[in-house]
Scaffold this motif. Structure first.
Motif, PDB file in Angstrom:
ATOM      1  N   UNK A   1     132.403 -86.689 138.350  1.00  0.00           N
ATOM      2  CA  UNK A   1     133.825 -86.951 138.087  1.00  0.00           C
ATOM      3  C   UNK A   1     134.247 -86.356 136.746  1.00  0.00           C
ATOM      4  N   UNK A   2     133.790 -85.111 136.493  1.00  0.00           N
ATOM      5  CA  UNK A   2     134.100 -84.375 135.252  1.00  0.00           C
ATOM      6  C   UNK A   2     133.564 -85.058 133.996  1.00  0.00           C
ATOM      7  N   UNK A   3     132.634 -85.988 134.158  1.00  0.00           N
ATOM      8  CA  UNK A   3     131.973 -86.614 133.013  1.00  0.00           C
ATOM      9  C   UNK A   3     130.585 -86.000 132.867  1.00  0.00           C
ATOM     10  N   UNK A   4     130.349 -85.331 131.745  1.00  0.00           N
ATOM     11  CA  UNK A   4     129.088 -84.615 131.550  1.00  0.00           C
ATOM     12  C   UNK A   4     127.938 -85.603 131.372  1.00  0.00           C
ATOM     13  N   UNK A   5     126.922 -85.443 132.201  1.00  0.00           N
ATOM     14  CA  UNK A   5     125.742 -86.302 132.111  1.00  0.00           C
ATOM     15  C   UNK A   5     124.716 -85.765 131.126  1.00  0.00           C
ATOM     16  N   UNK A   6     124.894 -84.523 130.685  1.00  0.00           N
ATOM     17  CA  UNK A   6     123.906 -83.940 129.782  1.00  0.00           C
ATOM     18  C   UNK A   6     123.817 -84.694 128.463  1.00  0.00           C
ATOM     19  N   UNK A   7     124.953 -85.203 127.997  1.00  0.00           N
ATOM     20  CA  UNK A   7     124.959 -85.883 126.704  1.00  0.00           C
ATOM     21  C   UNK A   7     124.224 -87.214 126.744  1.00  0.00           C
ATOM     22  N   UNK A   8     123.868 -87.691 127.946  1.00  0.00           N
ATOM     23  CA  UNK A   8     123.069 -88.917 128.035  1.00  0.00           C
ATOM     24  C   UNK A   8     121.671 -88.712 127.483  1.00  0.00           C
ATOM     25  N   UNK A   9     121.256 -87.430 127.324  1.00  0.00           N
ATOM     26  CA  UNK A   9     119.940 -87.168 126.733  1.00  0.00           C
ATOM     27  C   UNK A   9     119.880 -87.622 125.280  1.00  0.00           C
ATOM     28  N   UNK A  10     121.049 -87.842 124.661  1.00  0.00           N
ATOM     29  CA  UNK A  10     121.075 -88.290 123.267  1.00  0.00           C
ATOM     30  C   UNK A  10     120.463 -89.675 123.107  1.00  0.00           C
TER      31      UNK A  10
END
Length: 225
Positions: free
Chosen positions: A16-25
């Motif tokens: 839904x256009x929410x980037x999941x990549x930043x969850x790696x933080x």
């Protein structure tokens, strides 16, 4: 097909256009529960040893400050950057510290808080920092301009230094891995050995850059008191 070499650093996984990549933080939080075990492991003993030594060094850099516990924010900053740098070395994990979005978000608020506190509470001390001791009178206007510019660009230099070092190693690993299909068996073996050595170097860079970012932030904060 990769259209741009730097596109390997772009966030691509989204819902839904929410980037999941930043969850790696926040992946570093998965390591924290092990510190609450009744009997500490070797990992806990080593990590506590590192934090205690960092606390002593940051306390020495900050000087005789009356603000107790001021080193904890820098230890937390070091831990956050170190976890993110190391997580980025694993395959298919997004390296958040290779983006100015994160590094500027850490450097800019710290610098802005230091500047506001220094100019509001220690105005005379901040003015004295603009002219180094022993500067000739004719060079004072130039030194004020130089010191002002150096103070203004501090957050950008902190952010760009960390981002550039993280991008450089990952780009080199990407370029070397793209050469694999065209090489013979002997050259592939040499390529793997060189990539392993480069990965060891990147592990050292991940530790060094987190330490450099935190130490420079500590030095900037020590100048306002």
């Amino acid at each position: 097909m990769m259209t741009n070499l730097f596109s390997v650093f772009d966030p691509s996984s989204n819902i839904f256009n929410f980037s999941l990549n930043w969850m790696s933080t926040i992946l570093g939080l998965l390591i924290i529960p092990s510190t609450y075990w009744l009997i500490p492991s070797r990992w806990n003993i080593m990590w506590n040893f590192i934090l205690i030594n960092l606390h002593k060094e940051f306390k020495m850099l900050l000087g005789n400050s009356n603000y107790l516990g001021s080193t904890f924010i820098f230890i937390s900053l070091f831990s956050l950057i170190l976890f993110n740098n190391f997580m980025g070395l694993f395959p298919y994990i997004f390296t958040s510290t290779s983006h100015l979005t994160l590094t500027l978000s850490m450097a800019m608020p710290l610098w802005l808080c230091f500047m506001l506190y220094g100019w509001i509470n220690n105005t005379q001390h901040m003015f004295s920092h603009l002219v180094p001791h022993g500067t000739p009178n004719i060079l004072m206007p130039f030194m004020v301009c130089i010191e002002t510019i150096s103070n203004i660009i501090r957050p950008s230099t902190l952010a760009v230094r960390l981002t550039a070092n993280m991008i450089a190693g990952h780009l080199l690993l990407t370029l070397m891995s793209n050469m694999g299909p065209q090489l013979s068996f002997i050259f592939i073996t040499l390529l793997l050995i060189s990539q392993i050595l480069l990965l060891i170097l990147e592990s050292a860079v991940a530790l060094i850059q987190s330490y450099v970012f935190t130490v420079l932030s500590t030095l900037y904060s020590s100048e306002i008191t």
